[in-house]
Design an enzyme around this catalytic site. Structure first.
Site, mmCIF file in Angstrom:
data_model
loop_
_atom_site.group_PDB
_atom_site.id
_atom_site.type_symbol
_atom_site.label_atom_id
_atom_site.label_comp_id
_atom_site.label_asym_id
_atom_site.label_seq_id
_atom_site.Cartn_x
_atom_site.Cartn_y
_atom_site.Cartn_z
ATOM 1 N N ARG A 164 0.732 -1.337 -0.059
ATOM 2 C CA ARG A 164 -0.058 0.103 0.027
ATOM 3 C C ARG A 164 0.744 1.111 0.009
ATOM 4 O O ARG A 164 0.413 2.326 0.623
ATOM 5 C CB ARG A 164 -1.031 0.050 1.252
ATOM 6 C CG ARG A 164 -1.953 -1.150 1.277
ATOM 7 C CD ARG A 164 -2.865 -1.110 0.079
ATOM 8 N NE ARG A 164 -3.632 -2.331 0.267
ATOM 9 C CZ ARG A 164 -3.464 -3.779 -0.136
ATOM 10 N NH1 ARG A 164 -2.153 -3.756 -1.038
ATOM 11 N NH2 ARG A 164 -4.189 -4.524 -0.027
ATOM 12 N N SER A 238 -10.883 -0.413 3.717
ATOM 13 C CA SER A 238 -9.773 -0.599 4.904
ATOM 14 C C SER A 238 -9.280 0.580 5.336
ATOM 15 O O SER A 238 -8.831 1.221 4.564
ATOM 16 C CB SER A 238 -8.791 -1.617 4.527
ATOM 17 O OG SER A 238 -9.066 -2.862 3.966
ATOM 18 N N GLU A 334 -4.617 3.675 6.300
ATOM 19 C CA GLU A 334 -4.406 3.386 5.044
ATOM 20 C C GLU A 334 -4.886 4.903 4.026
ATOM 21 O O GLU A 334 -4.579 5.166 3.241
ATOM 22 C CB GLU A 334 -4.831 2.172 4.410
ATOM 23 C CG GLU A 334 -4.711 1.927 2.888
ATOM 24 C CD GLU A 334 -5.673 0.445 2.446
ATOM 25 O OE1 GLU A 334 -5.384 -0.621 3.297
ATOM 26 O OE2 GLU A 334 -6.186 0.545 1.628
HETATM 27 C C1 LIG Z 1 -15.587 -0.428 -0.252
HETATM 28 C C2 LIG Z 1 -13.969 -0.338 -0.725
HETATM 29 C C3 LIG Z 1 -13.334 -1.285 -0.774
HETATM 30 C C4 LIG Z 1 -11.988 -1.124 -1.112
HETATM 31 N N1 LIG Z 1 -11.096 -2.125 -1.156
HETATM 32 C C5 LIG Z 1 -9.772 -1.873 -1.392
HETATM 33 C C6 LIG Z 1 -8.994 -3.214 -1.769
HETATM 34 O O1 LIG Z 1 -9.300 -4.446 -1.684
HETATM 35 N N2 LIG Z 1 -7.615 -2.909 -2.216
HETATM 36 C C7 LIG Z 1 -6.908 -1.625 -2.299
HETATM 37 O O2 LIG Z 1 -5.900 -1.615 -2.348
HETATM 38 N N3 LIG Z 1 -7.866 -0.524 -1.999
HETATM 39 C C8 LIG Z 1 -9.131 -0.755 -1.823
HETATM 40 N N4 LIG Z 1 -10.017 0.375 -1.504
HETATM 41 C C9 LIG Z 1 -9.349 1.777 -1.233
HETATM 42 C C10 LIG Z 1 -9.550 2.350 -2.846
HETATM 43 O O3 LIG Z 1 -10.356 1.728 -3.620
HETATM 44 C C11 LIG Z 1 -8.271 2.450 -3.608
HETATM 45 O O4 LIG Z 1 -7.345 3.338 -2.903
HETATM 46 C C12 LIG Z 1 -8.478 3.195 -4.838
HETATM 47 O O5 LIG Z 1 -7.275 3.264 -5.784
HETATM 48 C C13 LIG Z 1 -8.638 4.706 -4.803
HETATM 49 O O6 LIG Z 1 -8.904 5.304 -6.007
HETATM 50 P P1 LIG Z 1 -9.654 6.712 -6.196
HETATM 51 O O7 LIG Z 1 -9.548 7.025 -7.384
HETATM 52 O O8 LIG Z 1 -11.078 6.652 -5.369
HETATM 53 O O9 LIG Z 1 -8.680 7.673 -5.468
HETATM 54 P P2 LIG Z 1 -8.935 8.788 -4.461
HETATM 55 O O10 LIG Z 1 -9.760 8.619 -3.059
HETATM 56 O O11 LIG Z 1 -9.583 9.904 -5.256
HETATM 57 O O12 LIG Z 1 -7.518 9.246 -3.967
HETATM 58 C C14 LIG Z 1 -6.524 8.545 -3.296
HETATM 59 C C15 LIG Z 1 -5.146 9.246 -3.359
HETATM 60 O O13 LIG Z 1 -4.722 9.098 -4.639
HETATM 61 C C16 LIG Z 1 -4.504 10.618 -4.871
HETATM 62 N N5 LIG Z 1 -4.727 10.609 -6.507
HETATM 63 C C17 LIG Z 1 -5.964 10.161 -6.976
HETATM 64 N N6 LIG Z 1 -5.665 10.197 -8.336
HETATM 65 C C18 LIG Z 1 -4.668 10.669 -8.688
HETATM 66 C C19 LIG Z 1 -3.964 10.907 -9.998
HETATM 67 N N7 LIG Z 1 -4.472 10.613 -11.125
HETATM 68 N N8 LIG Z 1 -2.607 11.318 -9.873
HETATM 69 C C20 LIG Z 1 -2.033 11.481 -8.602
HETATM 70 N N9 LIG Z 1 -2.823 11.318 -7.448
HETATM 71 C C21 LIG Z 1 -4.000 10.819 -7.485
HETATM 72 C C22 LIG Z 1 -5.472 11.471 -4.319
HETATM 73 O O14 LIG Z 1 -5.084 12.807 -4.147
HETATM 74 C C23 LIG Z 1 -5.295 10.942 -2.894
HETATM 75 O O15 LIG Z 1 -4.183 11.162 -2.120
HETATM 76 C C24 LIG Z 1 -11.425 0.263 -0.989
HETATM 77 C C25 LIG Z 1 -12.400 1.321 -1.218
HETATM 78 C C26 LIG Z 1 -13.570 1.032 -0.717
HETATM 79 C C27 LIG Z 1 -14.519 2.083 -0.655
#
Ligand SMILES: Cc1cc2nc3c(=O)[nH]c(=O)nc-3n(C[C@H](O)[C@H](O)[C@H](O)COP(=O)(O)OP(=O)(O)OC[C@H]3O[C@@H](n4cnc5c(N)ncnc54)[C@H](O)[C@@H]3O)c2cc1C
Length: 339
Positions: A164, A238, A334
């Protein structure tokens, strides 16, 4: 022409569903628009937040800066021998990309089915599930450097992936915006079915020689049964990372708590199940005001409706304190805390 909006509610842009406003908000549909945006020196001096699906962040307050929502689309694929190279825009929905590959029998993403969020965020914390991490299929990514206005390609080695973790969460935090991600998949599946739940569900379905689609469906089924759907109950998956401790620390802990749930983490280290530690402290399913932990998985903090980011944060601090008091183990968040 870029549209900069003012005072925009982020409630529908974060899966916790907490209320917070962005002072400025812009949506980016093409990577060239980033260069255009930062031609205006005002934005180089303004605090920025890059937003994908908002599924891994907790907004503590209104955001007193510019929120840059990445909506760059497009998926390209090229086959070379048994390899499949996929390049996707950062604004593609991660699970749409997974489905794109699963439907075509491109192997490698099936265990990562149904993870919420965008493709662009996937390298940030090296997303992972059921024994597979992004780094297993990652080839490169292209990112915009805020300081110089230029685009740079990062190889897998450049990204310093860990559990992570990546360089984008550490040394280069806030310095680059990922605009596309390139993966190397395969026409020949090498399944990772080592997680008991996957094996069990395949057995339940009487599947002995699974296909890529079977594995994707099984993983999706397990996830839906265990995790709360953010469209009905706010959460960010998580909330904490599984703590990794040394073998020596683990031996001591196990002598006091023989049941401690753990996994080998290589290199003389052991990974503890944070969910188990939290559950042992009595937090599983507990409701605290408008927030609490999920009834089926204590690692997931939830918004029961109307919770503020501060409330969720306070609960997370209480959990960290009680796990430390009982086990002497420090939990790390996380989820990205945005203040
Ligand atoms: C129900 C649920 C289950 C999940 N299960 C998992 C799992 O099994 N495994 C796992 O690893 N994660 C899991 N997650 C967490 C999440 O899905 C991941 O971390 C995912 O990659 C976040 O994507 P996002 O576009 O929503 O990021 P955001 O929440 O929009 O951003 C997360 C971070 O990344 C940065 N960011 C976003 N996009 C960019 C970009 N293009 N360039 C630079 N920085 C950027 C943001 O500034 C922020 O700091 C889960 C979340 C939920 C709600």
């Amino acid at each position: 022409m870029l549209q900069i909006q003012e005072n925009v509610s982020l409630k529908n842009f974060n899966t916790f569903g907490v209320e917070a406003n962005a002072k400025y908000f812009v949506e980016i549909n093409r990577k060239e628009e980033l260069a255009e945006l930062f031609l205006d020196p005002q934005w180089l001096q303004t605090k920025t937040l890059v937003l994908g699906g908002g599924s891994n962040m907790l907004l503590l307050n209104n955001f007193d800066g510019l929120v840059i929502r990445i909506n760059i689309r497009g998926i390209e694929h090229r086959i070379s021998h048994n390899d499949v190279y996929i390049e996707a825009g950062a604004g593609e929905v991660w699970n749409d990309l997974v489905n794109f590959c699963v439907i075509r029998d491109y192997a490698g993403l099936e265990n990562l089915s149904l993870i919420p969020g965008s493709v662009g965020a996937s390298p940030i914390q090296n997303i992972g599930a059921y024994g597979v991490e992004l780094q297993d299929v990652f080839y490169s990514c292209n990112a915009f450097e805020l300081a110089t206005g230029s685009f740079k390609t990062f190889s897998k080695a450049d990204c310093h992936f860990g559990y992570r973790e990546s360089i984008f969460k550490n040394e280069l935090r806030g310095q680059y915006i990922i605009v596309s991600v390139k993966l190397r998949l395969s026409l020949i599946p090498h399944f990772n079915l080592s997680y008991g739940a996957i094996e069990q569900e395949l057995n339940n379905r009487h599947i002995t020689s699974p296909t890529i689609k079977d594995v994707s469906q099984v993983v999706s089924h397990i996830r839906v049964s265990k995790l709360p759907d953010p469209s009905t109950i706010g959460n960010a998956g998580s909330f904490f990372k599984n703590p990794v401790i040394t073998a020596g620390e683990f031996n001591l802990l196990q002598s006091i708590f023989p049941q401690v749930v753990h996994y080998p983490a290589g290199d003389g280290h052991v990974k503890l199940a944070a969910g188990w530690l939290i559950e042992q402290c009595g937090w599983k399913g507990k409701v605290v005001g408008n927030t609490g932990t999920w009834k089926n998985q204590a690692l997931v903090l939830v918004n029961h409706g109307g919770a503020t980011g501060q409330e969720v944060y306070t609960l997370s601090s209480q959990i960290i304190d009680s796990v430390y008091t009982k086990f002497g183990v420090t939990l790390h968040r996380e989820v990205n805390i945005i203040s």
